[in-house]
Design an enzyme around this catalytic site. Structure first.
Site, mmCIF file in Angstrom:
data_model
loop_
_atom_site.group_PDB
_atom_site.id
_atom_site.type_symbol
_atom_site.label_atom_id
_atom_site.label_comp_id
_atom_site.label_asym_id
_atom_site.label_seq_id
_atom_site.Cartn_x
_atom_site.Cartn_y
_atom_site.Cartn_z
ATOM 1 N N SER A 141 29.202 4.090 -42.508
ATOM 2 C CA SER A 141 28.023 4.117 -43.494
ATOM 3 C C SER A 141 27.215 3.948 -42.621
ATOM 4 C CB SER A 141 27.859 3.349 -44.712
ATOM 5 O OG SER A 141 26.337 3.417 -45.291
ATOM 6 N N TYR A 154 29.199 -4.115 -49.698
ATOM 7 C CA TYR A 154 29.112 -2.907 -49.130
ATOM 8 C C TYR A 154 29.389 -2.802 -47.527
ATOM 9 C CZ TYR A 154 28.387 2.303 -48.754
ATOM 10 O OH TYR A 154 28.738 3.517 -48.382
HETATM 11 P P1 NAP Z 1 31.981 10.287 -54.362
HETATM 12 O O1 NAP Z 1 30.660 11.582 -54.758
HETATM 13 O O2 NAP Z 1 31.077 9.414 -55.203
HETATM 14 O O3 NAP Z 1 33.048 10.331 -53.806
HETATM 15 C C1 NAP Z 1 34.229 9.376 -53.180
HETATM 16 C C2 NAP Z 1 35.289 10.087 -53.718
HETATM 17 O O4 NAP Z 1 36.258 8.988 -53.017
HETATM 18 C C3 NAP Z 1 35.615 10.811 -54.485
HETATM 19 O O5 NAP Z 1 36.441 11.445 -54.599
HETATM 20 C C4 NAP Z 1 36.394 9.748 -55.557
HETATM 21 O O6 NAP Z 1 37.236 10.523 -56.715
HETATM 22 C C5 NAP Z 1 37.233 9.062 -54.579
HETATM 23 N N1 NAP Z 1 37.370 7.642 -55.024
HETATM 24 C C6 NAP Z 1 36.455 6.908 -55.307
HETATM 25 N N2 NAP Z 1 37.582 5.929 -55.699
HETATM 26 C C7 NAP Z 1 38.785 5.657 -55.097
HETATM 27 C C8 NAP Z 1 40.040 5.194 -55.731
HETATM 28 N N3 NAP Z 1 40.190 3.865 -56.268
HETATM 29 N N4 NAP Z 1 40.721 6.139 -55.244
HETATM 30 C C9 NAP Z 1 41.239 7.630 -54.838
HETATM 31 N N5 NAP Z 1 40.170 7.827 -54.864
HETATM 32 C C10 NAP Z 1 38.945 7.174 -54.926
HETATM 33 O O7 NAP Z 1 30.918 10.149 -52.960
HETATM 34 P P2 NAP Z 1 30.472 10.058 -51.703
HETATM 35 O O8 NAP Z 1 29.280 9.791 -51.265
HETATM 36 O O9 NAP Z 1 30.860 11.165 -50.845
HETATM 37 O O10 NAP Z 1 31.136 9.026 -50.504
HETATM 38 C C11 NAP Z 1 31.563 9.723 -49.579
HETATM 39 C C12 NAP Z 1 32.080 7.886 -48.730
HETATM 40 O O11 NAP Z 1 30.889 8.051 -47.836
HETATM 41 C C13 NAP Z 1 32.495 6.744 -49.332
HETATM 42 O O12 NAP Z 1 33.558 6.169 -48.326
HETATM 43 C C14 NAP Z 1 31.325 6.325 -48.881
HETATM 44 O O13 NAP Z 1 30.816 5.288 -48.773
HETATM 45 C C15 NAP Z 1 30.679 7.320 -47.876
HETATM 46 N N6 NAP Z 1 28.977 7.437 -47.751
HETATM 47 C C16 NAP Z 1 28.215 7.995 -48.301
HETATM 48 C C17 NAP Z 1 26.955 7.932 -48.433
HETATM 49 C C18 NAP Z 1 26.186 8.616 -49.363
HETATM 50 O O14 NAP Z 1 24.903 8.059 -49.136
HETATM 51 N N7 NAP Z 1 26.179 9.487 -50.351
HETATM 52 C C19 NAP Z 1 26.467 6.900 -47.383
HETATM 53 C C20 NAP Z 1 27.156 6.348 -46.498
HETATM 54 C C21 NAP Z 1 28.545 6.949 -46.866
HETATM 55 P P3 NAP Z 1 37.437 9.815 -58.067
HETATM 56 O O15 NAP Z 1 36.839 9.402 -58.733
HETATM 57 O O16 NAP Z 1 38.386 10.979 -58.714
HETATM 58 O O17 NAP Z 1 39.306 9.042 -57.262
#
Ligand code: NAP
Length: 266
Positions: A141, A154
């Site tokens: 991130s 985080y």
């Molecule tokens: P998201 O839509 O909430 O997706 C998160 C994913 O992680 C979901 O598929 C969730 O699936 C899974 N997950 C969460 N807890 C888990 C667990 N305990 N075991 C297995 N799977 C788990 O969010 P996203 O934004 O796409 O996030 C993806 C990545 O991008 C993350 O690493 C996040 O830190 C990073 N990121 C996001 C942003 C942003 O602004 N969105 C910015 C920078 C970095 P389940 O709930 O079904 O388990």
């Protein structure tokens, strides 16, 4: 034409960035192993992608925040010679001041963002090295290099992802095993809800938010260009080069063996 199968593993594939990685890698002809906790979401994505792209898809419902869940996935990956790409995407953000956070909120971010990512990388590495082929894509991130009052844990976990990936790139420099670290800024996913991060999407400046499709397509363009560190939203690539040069200079300046003059007794 090669008849060998190639498989990509995407953690956190049940929504957001991971679901788009799954789609794009299936479109590139990879069979998939999709991992998350919500089995129903994984099953419907697998059905959609297998009919759209004609690839084989296995779903694995596992909680990567637990030792048992990680061990289950480690076993599935370590014994699979077809795995060529691991996308360590699953991550959680609980954006709150440490003093107002539960211990569980802090430790669950460490467990998923650090421990699971490290263990799954270790699980695929021996196979990648044996075949001298493979890629790990780690989703960090922009908060890896920037801390807010509500992001101490985080940001710390994502700083780990950046440092871990940078070290691994050096470790693997003489091999054909690649490590890319991707640093997204705000991306429109379910992470931006009261229930997940504690911050709703409506609290962000709309012009600062990227779509998941744009984010993943930019990250994969960086991957195709052989980039080690990809900043999908940063137009001026020299900013990272200058940042990294300054970091290397600072490190070099630490190698003196003596206290800096300003800390010496007069
Ligand atoms: P998201 O839509 O909430 O997706 C998160 C994913 O992680 C979901 O598929 C969730 O699936 C899974 N997950 C969460 N807890 C888990 C667990 N305990 N075991 C297995 N799977 C788990 O969010 P996203 O934004 O796409 O996030 C993806 C990545 O991008 C993350 O690493 C996040 O830190 C990073 N990121 C996001 C942003 C942003 O602004 N969105 C910015 C920078 C970095 P389940 O709930 O079904 O388990």
């Amino acid at each position: 034409m090669s008849l060998s199968k190639k498989t990509a593993v995407v953690t956190g594939a049940s929504s957001g960035i991971g679901a788009v990685y799954a789609d794009r890698l299936a479109a590139r002809g990879y069979d998939l192993i999709l991992i998350a906790r919500r089995a129903d979401r994984l099953t419907s994505l697998a059905q959609k992608l297998s009919s759209a792209h004609g690839v084989g898809i296995q779903t694995l419902a596992a909680d990567l925040g637990t030792d048992t869940g990680i061990a289950q996935v480690e076993a599935a990956l370590a014994g699979n010679p077809d795995v060529r790409i691991l996308v360590n995407n699953a991550g959680s953000a609980r954006l709150r001041a440490l003093g107002q956070s539960s211990l569980e909120d802090s430790l669950s971010q460490v467990a998923l963002n650090i421990t699971a990512l490290t263990r799954l990388t270790r699980a695929v590495l021996p196979g990648f090295l044996a075949r001298n082929d493979g890629a790990v894509i780690n989703i960090a991130s922009v908060l890896a290099v920037h801390s807010l009052a509500i992001s101490s844990v985080y940001s710390g976990t994502k700083a780990y992802v950046l440092a871990f990936s940078r070290g691994l790139q050096q470790e693997l420099a003489d091999t054909n095993v690649k490590v890319q670290v991707v640093l997204p800024a705000s991306t429109a996913t379910e992470i931006w809800t009261e229930d997940v991060s504690g911050v709703p999407l409506s609290a962000l400046r709309p012009e600062s938010v990227m779509s998941t499709e744009d984010l993943v397509d930019a990250a994969l363009a960086g991957f195709d260009q052989g980039e080690a560190v990809t900043w999908p939203s940063v137009a001026d690539a020299s900013l990272w080069e200058r940042f990294d040069t300054a970091r290397a200079s600072l490190f070099a300046a630490t190698q003196t063996g003596t206290p800096a003059p300003r800390y010496r007794k007069a």
